[in-house]
Design a protein around this motif. Structure first.
Motif, PDB file in Angstrom:
ATOM      1  N   ALA A   5       0.836  -1.213   0.000  1.00  0.00           N
ATOM      2  CA  ALA A   5       0.000   0.000   0.000  1.00  0.00           C
ATOM      3  C   ALA A   5       0.866   1.256   0.000  1.00  0.00           C
ATOM      4  N   GLU A   7       0.492   5.904  -0.483  1.00  0.00           N
ATOM      5  CA  GLU A   7      -0.365   7.068  -0.685  1.00  0.00           C
ATOM      6  C   GLU A   7      -0.073   7.632  -2.068  1.00  0.00           C
TER       7      GLU A   7
ATOM      8  N   GLY B   2      -8.983   5.553  -0.515  1.00  0.00           N
ATOM      9  CA  GLY B   2      -9.406   5.340  -1.899  1.00  0.00           C
ATOM     10  C   GLY B   2      -9.256   6.584  -2.755  1.00  0.00           C
ATOM     11  N   ASP B  19      -8.472   1.490  -4.455  1.00  0.00           N
ATOM     12  CA  ASP B  19      -7.219   1.530  -3.710  1.00  0.00           C
ATOM     13  C   ASP B  19      -6.125   1.889  -4.723  1.00  0.00           C
ATOM     14  N   ARG B  21      -3.203   1.029  -5.088  1.00  0.00           N
ATOM     15  CA  ARG B  21      -2.338  -0.075  -5.536  1.00  0.00           C
ATOM     16  C   ARG B  21      -3.067  -1.092  -6.419  1.00  0.00           C
TER      17      ARG B  21
END
Lengths: 292, 163
Positions: A5, A7, B2, B19, B21
């Motif tokens: 993950a 940003e 999101g 998301d 990614r």
């Protein structure tokens, strides 16, 4: 294969992007076409906290003539370079090099700036950029810095770029009369990366003597480099086949070639000599106005 | 956190919060349910996941869904609704049918989209040009010959359609 993950930022202007990289330093990674960064992120070899997607900064995608030089925006794709009429006329070495990268889909997404910033040891552009004596322009919130290609590649995946800088453009000097250039490579059949790649630029003087020559080698060592020993052997001499073959043998002088599952160090050394000779032969033929 | 994206896929508009990614191929398959785009190698080599982004073939496993924000995407499900399909199968689909351009079919959607990308840029490709355009698409069954013939079939049909 899913990236860790992060940003995500999608700045619309270079200023906004520069502010983001200034704020986040080396915790931020720049995303252009994503064809170097995303594969690393999917393998979790890279897991940046912030991703700054500069792909929407349209001003960085142009290919133009400016002050007697050719300027290529960092976001120009390999396909843009391959298809550029301006480059075909003024600097055919770059379209020839771009056409050798990966495959159609990769060339549609991968960018000049992304490739040069990533500095994969087997990427194609570095050889051409070195042979062309190009300049790499790095922009940060405190201004721009011009890095000569010969100083730009430092080590494995390492360049002169600093955190907070964005590679914004590449400047190519115009080549004079009686010059020719060529890129020749031995490609890895699956990835199409260069197991050994050589770009040569030659200017011929009176009596077909080699007035100037530049040879960039990629795929062989931890970073792309200029084959200066070979260049010195050629300058001022008439381009005879035997001389070219002897000079080409010198392109790995003082270099410790990489060895991996695709090619041993000895094989890369041998291949570099072959492809350097072919690049020199083609460049000299073109400098003399012949097709090659 | 999101990110809101808007994309046009096969002529329809979609808006989703994704998301960052999330890979484009997963967005197409899992969020939009368009499972015709296949996942092969996941390493940008095999081309099974090829889709058209703004008319150009790209590997959707090597692109984030957020990078496609605002883009026009064509997947295999959209081929028959392209204008040149004339309401039936797209000429490239017909070509693969007529010339037996597949055996297991896994690579076929990617092959067809790469071929459509080629034929838009070059309506009369040579054998060598077809093979070069399909360089990024692997087929483990056919040996490629019938695929090249399928693309030639489509090229002929599209040229005749234009006349």
């Amino acid at each position: 294969m899913i990236p860790a993950a992060f940003e995500y930022f999608a700045p619309k202007s270079l200023d906004e992007a520069l502010r983001l990289v200034a704020r986040h330093g080396d915790e931020a990674k720049l995303l252009a076409g994503g064809h170097s960064l995303l594969p690393l992120m999917k393998l979790r070899l890279s897991a940046p906290r912030y991703v700054v997607d500069i792909g929407r900064i349209r001003s960085l995608r142009s290919i133009r003539e400016e002050g007697g030089r050719i300027v290529i925006g960092a976001l120009a794709t390999h396909h843009d370079v391959e298809a550029s009429e301006l480059l075909r006329i003024t600097c055919p070495l770059l379209p020839e090099t771009a056409a050798e990268i990966g495959d159609v889909q990769v060339r549609n997404r991968g960018t000049v700036g992304g490739s040069l910033a990533h500095a994969d040891p087997a990427a194609d552009y570095p050889a051409a950029i070195l042979a062309l004596d190009a300049e790499i322009v790095a922009t940060s919130s405190s201004g721009t810095r011009v890095i000569p290609a010969a100083e730009y590649f430092v080590d494995l995946l390492t360049t002169q770029l600093r955190p907070g800088e964005i590679l914004t453009e590449v400047r190519i000097p115009r080549t004079g009369e009686n010059s020719g250039a060529a890129y020749r490579k031995l490609h890895q059949p699956a990835s199409h990366f260069a197991l050994a790649g050589a770009a040569a630029r030659v200017t011929l003087g009176p009596g077909e003597k080699i007035e100037s020559v530049a040879i960039g080698i990629t795929g062989v060592a931890v970073n792309a480099y200029r084959a200066t020993a070979a260049e010195q052997m050629l300058i001022g001499k008439k381009a005879a086949p035997k001389l070219l073959a002897e000079a080409a043998e010198k392109v790995t002088d003082g270099i410790d070639p990489l060895g991996d599952i695709h090619a041993s160090a000895a094989y890369r050394r041998a291949a570099a000599a072959v492809y350097a000779r072919r690049a020199l032969e083609a460049a000299i033929a073109r400098a003399g106005g012949k097709k090659a | 956190m999101g990110v809101e994206i808007q994309v046009h896929v096969n002529g329809k508009s979609f808006q989703n919060e994704v998301d960052p990614r999330l890979l484009l191929v997963h967005y197409l398959r899992e969020v939009l349910g368009l499972t015709g785009t296949h996942i092969g190698c996941e390493t940008s080599l095999c081309g099974a996941c090829t889709v058209l982004i703004d008319g150009h073939p790209v590997k959707s496993c090597t692109m984030l869904a957020v990078q496609a924000d605002g883009a026009e995407i064509t997947t295999v499900e959209g081929l028959s609704s392209l204008p040149e399909a004339g309401g039936g199968l797209h000429p490239i689909q017909e070509g693969f049918w007529e010339k037996h351009g597949l055996q297991c079919g896994f690579c076929t959607p990617g092959m067809m989209l790469a071929a459509v990308g080629l034929l838009r840029e070059n309506p009369s490709p040579t054998h060598a040009q077809i093979r070069r355009a399909l360089d990024g698409n692997l087929c483990r069954c056919t040996g490629y010959q019938h695929i090249v013939e399928a693309v030639e079939y489509a090229a002929r049909k599209l040229r005749a359609h234009k006349r």
